[in-house]
Motif scaffolding. Structure first.
Motif, short mmCIF file in Angstrom:
data_model
loop_
_atom_site.label_atom_id
_atom_site.label_comp_id
_atom_site.label_asym_id
_atom_site.label_seq_id
_atom_site.Cartn_x
_atom_site.Cartn_y
_atom_site.Cartn_z
N THR A 1 -83.28 34.80 -35.96
CA THR A 1 -82.63 34.40 -34.69
C THR A 1 -82.81 32.96 -34.38
O THR A 1 -82.19 32.27 -33.21
CB THR A 1 -83.51 35.01 -33.29
OG1 THR A 1 -85.09 34.91 -33.85
CG2 THR A 1 -83.54 36.66 -33.43
N ASN A 2 -83.08 32.12 -35.19
CA ASN A 2 -83.14 30.60 -35.23
C ASN A 2 -82.47 30.13 -36.41
O ASN A 2 -82.93 29.23 -37.15
CB ASN A 2 -84.63 30.03 -35.15
CG ASN A 2 -85.21 30.37 -33.66
OD1 ASN A 2 -84.73 29.78 -32.80
ND2 ASN A 2 -85.95 31.33 -33.45
N SER B 1 -79.19 23.45 -39.18
CA SER B 1 -78.54 22.24 -39.06
C SER B 1 -78.70 21.60 -37.58
O SER B 1 -78.89 20.28 -37.49
CB SER B 1 -76.97 22.17 -39.26
OG SER B 1 -76.42 23.00 -38.30
N GLY B 2 -79.10 22.50 -36.66
CA GLY B 2 -79.48 21.99 -35.14
C GLY B 2 -80.70 21.06 -35.40
O GLY B 2 -80.79 20.20 -34.48
N SER C 1 -82.22 26.82 -25.71
CA SER C 1 -81.94 25.43 -25.91
C SER C 1 -82.81 24.84 -27.20
O SER C 1 -82.91 23.72 -27.63
CB SER C 1 -82.34 24.70 -24.57
OG SER C 1 -81.49 24.69 -23.91
N CYS C 2 -83.37 25.87 -27.95
CA CYS C 2 -83.88 25.31 -29.20
C CYS C 2 -82.73 25.18 -30.16
O CYS C 2 -81.79 25.70 -30.48
CB CYS C 2 -84.51 26.80 -29.91
SG CYS C 2 -85.30 26.41 -31.38
N PRO C 3 -82.88 24.02 -30.91
CA PRO C 3 -81.56 23.68 -31.86
C PRO C 3 -81.31 24.81 -32.90
O PRO C 3 -80.08 24.70 -33.21
CB PRO C 3 -82.11 22.40 -32.34
CG PRO C 3 -83.21 21.84 -31.43
CD PRO C 3 -83.89 23.04 -31.02
N GLY C 4 -82.27 25.50 -33.16
CA GLY C 4 -81.87 26.74 -34.20
C GLY C 4 -81.63 27.88 -33.55
O GLY C 4 -81.04 28.70 -34.22
N PRO D 1 -90.68 35.13 -31.63
CA PRO D 1 -91.41 34.17 -32.13
C PRO D 1 -92.38 33.17 -31.49
O PRO D 1 -93.27 32.91 -32.47
CB PRO D 1 -89.92 33.15 -32.38
CG PRO D 1 -88.65 34.12 -31.88
CD PRO D 1 -89.22 35.08 -31.09
N PHE D 2 -92.42 33.42 -30.30
CA PHE D 2 -93.49 32.62 -29.64
C PHE D 2 -94.88 33.63 -29.73
O PHE D 2 -95.90 33.07 -29.71
CB PHE D 2 -93.42 32.68 -28.00
CG PHE D 2 -94.23 31.52 -27.31
CD1 PHE D 2 -94.22 30.32 -27.81
CD2 PHE D 2 -95.15 31.75 -26.53
CE1 PHE D 2 -95.12 29.02 -27.25
CE2 PHE D 2 -96.12 30.86 -26.04
CZ PHE D 2 -95.85 29.53 -26.67
#
Lengths: 284, 49
Positions: free
Chosen positions: A23-24, A28-29, A52-55, A101-102
């Motif tokens: 999911t992330n 490249s983000g 807003s997580c780059p991944g 993930p958290f």
């Protein structure tokens, strides 16, 4: 089939890590400091995962819920609520145990040694109700009613509370973007303070955010009793040794309530049971 | 009531209701709101805005 090949035998953290990676997967983000903008972002992910997580490859359901409820043209989020009901009705809080993930981050933090780990305390049971209040007030009522002149409400849970957004989105984006570093203010400091407190508490207490704060866990918890996937205890096999309750880090007694709203279905009780009286699966 | 809760049909009925709600939400354009929010950096979420 080789026993190890069966997903039921995989260590839980492996499944959690693989899911978090999936999911992330916009890796490249994390180099460019830009978030994914493809069509997958139409869909919500089941766990708490800041979009807003780059991944991030999908949308956070709690953020999405606030966005729709707080928009000027919609005041009920059929799409997101429907998604949460669908996932909750099938899995319940299995999502918390395996697909968040958290949750994984808190699991790993709790593995850090600390002289006096706290299992429970005086206000534990009362504080467990706080996550329902947070869901109602910060995710629904404030975005719905505390609006600007355009009739739009802010995502108040994300803005004022969510440490996942700070960790997964705030820190990497601010580190990777010079312009954002210049825009840091009191809100960023406040959110980082919440994140630091959450990290410290996660070392001492098992999953404090999930137990007391998480609005997503609060919503899924309602479905634990009715979900298709559930736990059951064979009372003919049970020898009432109490090992399952002792093993449970969410402080649930599976013999008394195998589908407690607090159970994240991590499977520790099943592993602890010496007579294999606890089972999980789809109800018949 | 307990029988209803324990029945597998309660979960199936809720999952079906969830699907119907999703379809209705998508049909009235809610997915576009989610998409727009998700493809733009949420300044509030990261603690900037």
């Amino acid at each position: 089939m080789d026993k190890k090949m069966n997903i039921k035998n995989w260590p839980r953290h492996t499944i959690q890590a693989l899911w978090a990676l999936l999911t992330n997967s916009h890796i490249s983000g994390f180099v460019t400091g830009k978030i994914y903008t493809g069509k997958l972002k139409n869909a919500c992910v089941p766990g708490l995962n800041c979009y807003s997580c780059p991944g991030a490859a999908g949308a956070c359901p709690i953020g999405s819920l606030q966005a729709v409820v707080g928009s000027w043209n919609f005041k009920f989020a059929y799409y997101v609520i429907g998604f949460l009901i669908f996932v909750g009705a099938i899995l319940g809080r299995l999502v918390c145990g395996f697909l968040c993930p958290f949750g994984l981050i808190q699991d790993l933090l709790n593995k850090i040694p600390f002289p006096k780990k706290i299992r429970t305390f005086k206000w534990d049971k009362v504080l467990r109700k706080l996550k329902y209040v947070i869901f109602l007030v910060f995710v629904i009522l404030l975005p719905l009613f505390l609006t600007d002149i355009m009739g739009q409400g802010a995502p108040y849970f994300c803005k004022l509370i969510c440490p996942a957004g700070t960790l997964e989105g705030g820190l990497p984006l601010v580190l990777l973007n010079k312009a954002m570093r210049g825009a840091i203010g009191w809100l960023y400091i406040w959110k980082n303070t919440i994140l630091i407190v959450t990290i410290i508490l996660s070392i001492i207490i098992y999953r404090p955010f999930c137990k007391y704060i998480c609005p997503l866990g609060a919503f899924y918890s309602i479905f634990n009793k009715v979900s298709i996937y559930r736990y059951s205890v064979d009372m003919d096999k049970c020898i009432r040794c109490g090992k399952c309750a002792k093993a449970c880090q969410m402080e649930v007694n599976p013999v008394e309530n195998p589908n407690s709203p607090e159970c994240i279905r991590c499977g520790r009780c099943k592993q602890a049971c010496p007579v294999h009286a606890i089972a999980s699966g789809c109800k018949r | 009531m307990k029988k209803l809760v324990d029945s597998k049909w309660s979960g199936i009925a809720l999952a079906a209701a969830g699907i119907l709600m999703m379809i209705y939400g998508i049909s009235r354009g809610e997915m576009a709101v989610v998409f727009t929010k998700a493809v733009n950096i949420c300044m509030e979420c990261i603690g900037i805005g």
